[in-house]
Motif scaffolding. Structure first.
Motif, short mmCIF file in Angstrom:
data_model
loop_
_atom_site.label_atom_id
_atom_site.label_comp_id
_atom_site.label_asym_id
_atom_site.label_seq_id
_atom_site.Cartn_x
_atom_site.Cartn_y
_atom_site.Cartn_z
N MET A 59 -7.88 18.59 4.48
CA MET A 59 -7.31 17.70 5.46
C MET A 59 -6.10 17.00 4.84
SD MET A 59 -9.39 14.99 7.63
CE MET A 59 -8.83 13.42 8.00
N ALA A 60 -5.00 17.03 5.53
CA ALA A 60 -3.76 16.43 5.03
C ALA A 60 -3.84 14.91 5.08
CB ALA A 60 -2.58 16.92 5.85
N LYS A 61 -3.25 14.29 4.09
CA LYS A 61 -3.22 12.83 4.06
C LYS A 61 -2.24 12.30 5.09
CE LYS A 61 -4.52 11.66 -0.61
NZ LYS A 61 -4.14 10.87 -1.78
N ASP A 62 -2.58 11.18 5.66
CA ASP A 62 -1.70 10.49 6.60
C ASP A 62 -0.89 9.48 5.78
OD1 ASP A 62 -0.42 8.99 8.51
OD2 ASP A 62 -2.16 8.85 9.83
N TYR A 63 0.20 9.95 5.21
CA TYR A 63 0.99 9.12 4.31
C TYR A 63 1.60 7.91 5.01
CZ TYR A 63 0.44 12.41 0.49
OH TYR A 63 -0.10 13.18 -0.50
N LEU A 64 1.92 8.02 6.28
CA LEU A 64 2.49 6.88 7.00
C LEU A 64 1.48 5.73 7.03
CD1 LEU A 64 4.61 5.41 8.66
CD2 LEU A 64 3.77 6.62 10.68
N GLN A 65 0.26 6.02 7.43
CA GLN A 65 -0.74 4.96 7.50
C GLN A 65 -1.12 4.44 6.11
OE1 GLN A 65 -3.57 4.57 10.73
NE2 GLN A 65 -3.20 6.74 11.18
N LEU A 66 -1.16 5.33 5.12
CA LEU A 66 -1.42 4.87 3.76
C LEU A 66 -0.33 3.90 3.31
CD1 LEU A 66 -2.59 8.17 2.04
CD2 LEU A 66 -3.97 6.14 2.47
N ALA A 67 0.92 4.24 3.62
CA ALA A 67 2.04 3.37 3.24
C ALA A 67 1.99 2.05 4.00
CB ALA A 67 3.37 4.08 3.48
N LEU A 68 1.76 2.10 5.29
CA LEU A 68 1.70 0.88 6.09
C LEU A 68 0.60 -0.05 5.57
CD1 LEU A 68 2.23 2.32 9.68
CD2 LEU A 68 3.84 0.89 8.38
N GLY A 69 -0.48 0.53 5.09
CA GLY A 69 -1.59 -0.25 4.56
C GLY A 69 -1.22 -1.05 3.31
N LYS A 70 -0.11 -0.71 2.68
CA LYS A 70 0.33 -1.42 1.47
C LYS A 70 1.16 -2.65 1.82
CE LYS A 70 -1.39 1.72 -1.27
NZ LYS A 70 -2.48 1.45 -2.17
N PHE A 71 1.50 -2.82 3.07
CA PHE A 71 2.29 -3.97 3.52
C PHE A 71 1.36 -4.96 4.22
CE2 PHE A 71 5.24 -0.42 3.32
CZ PHE A 71 6.31 -0.97 2.64
N ASN A 72 1.75 -6.21 4.26
CA ASN A 72 0.98 -7.25 4.95
C ASN A 72 -0.49 -7.25 4.52
OD1 ASN A 72 3.05 -8.42 6.79
ND2 ASN A 72 3.13 -6.31 7.51
N ILE A 119 3.52 6.92 -3.10
CA ILE A 119 2.15 7.43 -2.98
C ILE A 119 2.11 8.92 -3.28
CG2 ILE A 119 0.23 7.83 -1.36
CD1 ILE A 119 1.17 5.18 0.06
N LYS A 120 3.06 9.67 -2.75
CA LYS A 120 3.13 11.11 -3.02
C LYS A 120 3.35 11.39 -4.50
CE LYS A 120 4.67 12.79 1.49
NZ LYS A 120 5.74 13.48 2.23
N ASP A 121 4.22 10.61 -5.14
CA ASP A 121 4.46 10.77 -6.58
C ASP A 121 3.20 10.50 -7.38
OD1 ASP A 121 7.09 11.39 -5.99
OD2 ASP A 121 7.89 9.44 -6.62
N ALA A 122 2.45 9.48 -7.00
CA ALA A 122 1.19 9.16 -7.69
C ALA A 122 0.18 10.30 -7.50
CB ALA A 122 0.62 7.84 -7.17
N ASP A 123 0.13 10.88 -6.31
CA ASP A 123 -0.76 12.01 -6.05
C ASP A 123 -0.39 13.21 -6.92
OD1 ASP A 123 -2.16 10.56 -4.16
OD2 ASP A 123 -1.35 11.65 -2.42
N THR A 124 0.91 13.44 -7.05
CA THR A 124 1.40 14.56 -7.88
C THR A 124 1.03 14.33 -9.34
OG1 THR A 124 3.21 15.02 -6.36
CG2 THR A 124 3.45 15.84 -8.61
#
Length: 92
Positions: free
Chosen positions: A1-14, A57-62
């Motif tokens: 299952m592909a990661k939802d990078y947009l939601q992962l990123a949004l979760g880092k704000f606020n 996040i993608k760089d950390a995954d790599t």
């Protein structure tokens, strides 16, 4: 299952603001332009900020994937572990 990078990123704000964002149109694509604020005290990050966080996040995954691969290779070469033994240790 592909990661939802947009939601992962949004979760880092606020951070600390539960469900600070949602989608303008639930039937549309989950893209930055479809994000809306749910919380008047939250700040909408810019698209550039979100894209930078996605890349982070993608760089950390790599890095993690590369470390796993090199770690397995080191175990295999230094301790003469078989692929089956390594799979048993790491579950893959």
């Amino acid at each position: 299952m592909a990661k939802d990078y947009l939601q992962l990123a949004l979760g880092k704000f606020n951070v600390g603001k539960h469900q600070w964002y949602s989608w303008k149109d639930l039937n549309a694509s989950m893209i930055y332009s479809n994000v809306k604020l749910n919380d008047d005290t939250a700040t909408m990050p810019s698209e550039n900020e979100v894209n930078a966080k996605i890349q982070e996040i993608k760089d950390a995954d790599t890095l993690k994937a590369n470390a796993k691969t090199t770690g397995k290779d080191k175990l295999k070469s230094s301790e003469s572990l078989t692929d089956a033994e390594i799979s048993a240790l790491f579950g893959d």
